[in-house]
Scaffold this motif. Structure first.
Motif, PDB file in Angstrom:
ATOM      1  N   ILE A   1       0.857  -1.188   0.000  1.00 23.37           N
ATOM      2  CA  ILE A   1       0.000   0.000   0.000  1.00 23.37           C
ATOM      3  C   ILE A   1       0.888   1.231   0.000  1.00 23.37           C
ATOM      4  CG2 ILE A   1      -1.746   1.312   1.274  1.00 23.37           C
ATOM      5  CD1 ILE A   1      -2.717  -1.378   2.449  1.00 23.37           C
ATOM      6  N   THR A   2       0.687   2.111  -0.959  1.00 20.44           N
ATOM      7  CA  THR A   2       1.517   3.318  -1.059  1.00 20.44           C
ATOM      8  C   THR A   2       0.806   4.564  -0.540  1.00 20.44           C
ATOM      9  OG1 THR A   2       0.806   3.630  -3.347  1.00 20.44           O
ATOM     10  CG2 THR A   2       2.880   2.431  -2.984  1.00 20.44           C
ATOM     11  N   ASP A   3      -0.505   4.561  -0.494  1.00 24.44           N
ATOM     12  CA  ASP A   3      -1.256   5.699   0.031  1.00 24.44           C
ATOM     13  C   ASP A   3      -1.126   5.701   1.559  1.00 24.44           C
ATOM     14  OD1 ASP A   3      -4.087   6.615   1.259  1.00 24.44           O
ATOM     15  OD2 ASP A   3      -3.664   7.748  -0.586  1.00 24.44           O
ATOM     16  N   VAL A   4      -0.620   6.778   2.120  1.00 21.74           N
ATOM     17  CA  VAL A   4      -0.310   6.840   3.549  1.00 21.74           C
ATOM     18  C   VAL A   4      -1.556   6.658   4.411  1.00 21.74           C
ATOM     19  CG1 VAL A   4       0.654   8.287   5.390  1.00 21.74           C
ATOM     20  CG2 VAL A   4       1.759   8.226   3.160  1.00 21.74           C
ATOM     21  N   LYS A   5      -2.666   7.293   4.046  1.00 22.20           N
ATOM     22  CA  LYS A   5      -3.894   7.171   4.846  1.00 22.20           C
ATOM     23  C   LYS A   5      -4.438   5.744   4.816  1.00 22.20           C
ATOM     24  CE  LYS A   5      -5.426  11.938   4.609  1.00 22.20           C
ATOM     25  NZ  LYS A   5      -6.457  12.871   4.172  1.00 22.20           N
ATOM     26  N   LYS A   6      -4.430   5.119   3.645  1.00 22.65           N
ATOM     27  CA  LYS A   6      -4.898   3.735   3.534  1.00 22.65           C
ATOM     28  C   LYS A   6      -3.960   2.797   4.283  1.00 22.65           C
ATOM     29  CE  LYS A   6      -7.294   4.255  -0.859  1.00 22.65           C
ATOM     30  NZ  LYS A   6      -7.328   3.902  -2.286  1.00 22.65           N
TER      31      LYS A   6
ATOM     32  N   SER B   1       8.186   4.291   1.468  1.00 18.82           N
ATOM     33  CA  SER B   1       8.315   5.739   1.622  1.00 18.82           C
ATOM     34  C   SER B   1       8.717   6.089   3.054  1.00 18.82           C
ATOM     35  CB  SER B   1       6.999   6.430   1.266  1.00 18.82           C
ATOM     36  OG  SER B   1       6.052   6.261   2.302  1.00 18.82           O
TER      37      SER B   1
ATOM     38  N   LYS C   1       7.348   8.278   5.024  1.00 19.99           N
ATOM     39  CA  LYS C   1       6.169   8.390   5.892  1.00 19.99           C
ATOM     40  C   LYS C   1       5.668   7.016   6.337  1.00 19.99           C
ATOM     41  CE  LYS C   1       4.539  12.862   4.308  1.00 19.99           C
ATOM     42  NZ  LYS C   1       3.447  13.624   3.714  1.00 19.99           N
TER      43      LYS C   1
END
Length: 179
Positions: free
Chosen positions: A126-131, A163, A165
């Motif tokens: 998963i690359t989307d930080v919120k997800k 990443s 983050k």
């Protein structure tokens, strides 16, 4: 009209149950139903990471359905997890029909939330930080899961591709530094 008899949910007490130890360390349990084994217990080997980053599942085949049900009745957290139904437990019954029988959940449609190696691999993609954070918080709840994730991340061959983050979220959750 043909009469069809379903035997998919009939099991015997002495049916051997395949248990996957999801954590990368051995877990010992006291045996309750097998004569002569009661005081020796059982040592369920942990899953292992190899030097090349590959993962080897640990499947234990020595427990009977009677023993597993007894462990569940005694609320052994290795089987029962945090909700009594296997959520966040370190053991997973490999056969879903046996899982339903052992936990007396005839209407269950899926396994409870557990930190399997497959779930860790999906999480780290998963690359989307919120997800990522939402899924991380869903999957990693117990102290053993934090340690399990830390070991998985330390052995993750694409760690450098994560990443900054996401790495910081993992460090905050596991309370360990990776860089």
């Amino acid at each position: 009209m043909n009469n069809v008899i379903s035997t998919t949910t009939e099991f015997r007490d002495r049916t051997r149950v395949e248990i996957e130890n999801l954590v990368p360390w051995d877990v010992g349990i006291q045996i309750r139903t097998i004569p002569g084994e009661r005081f020796n217990g059982a040592n369920v080997p942990g899953s292992r990471y190899h030097f090349d980053g590959t993962f080897h599942k640990s499947i234990y085949r020595q427990l009977t359905l009677e023993e597993v049900i007894t462990q569940i009745s005694l609320e052994n957290p290795a089987f029962c997890g945090i909700d009594g139904k296997g959520s966040h437990a370190c053991f997973r019954i490999c056969d879903f029909e046996l899982y339903k029988a052992a936990f007396d959940l005839p209407d269950a449609t899926e396994y409870p939330v557990q930190l399997t190696n497959e779930e860790i691999e999906k999480l780290l993609k998963i690359t989307d930080v919120k997800k990522f954070k939402a899924r991380l918080d869903e999957l990693v709840v117990t102290e053993s899961e934090k340690f399990q994730l830390a070991i998985a991340v330390a052995n993750y061959p694409k760690f450098d591709d994560l990443s900054f983050k996401i790495t910081k979220l993992i460090e905050a959750k596991t309370e360990r530094k990776f860089q």
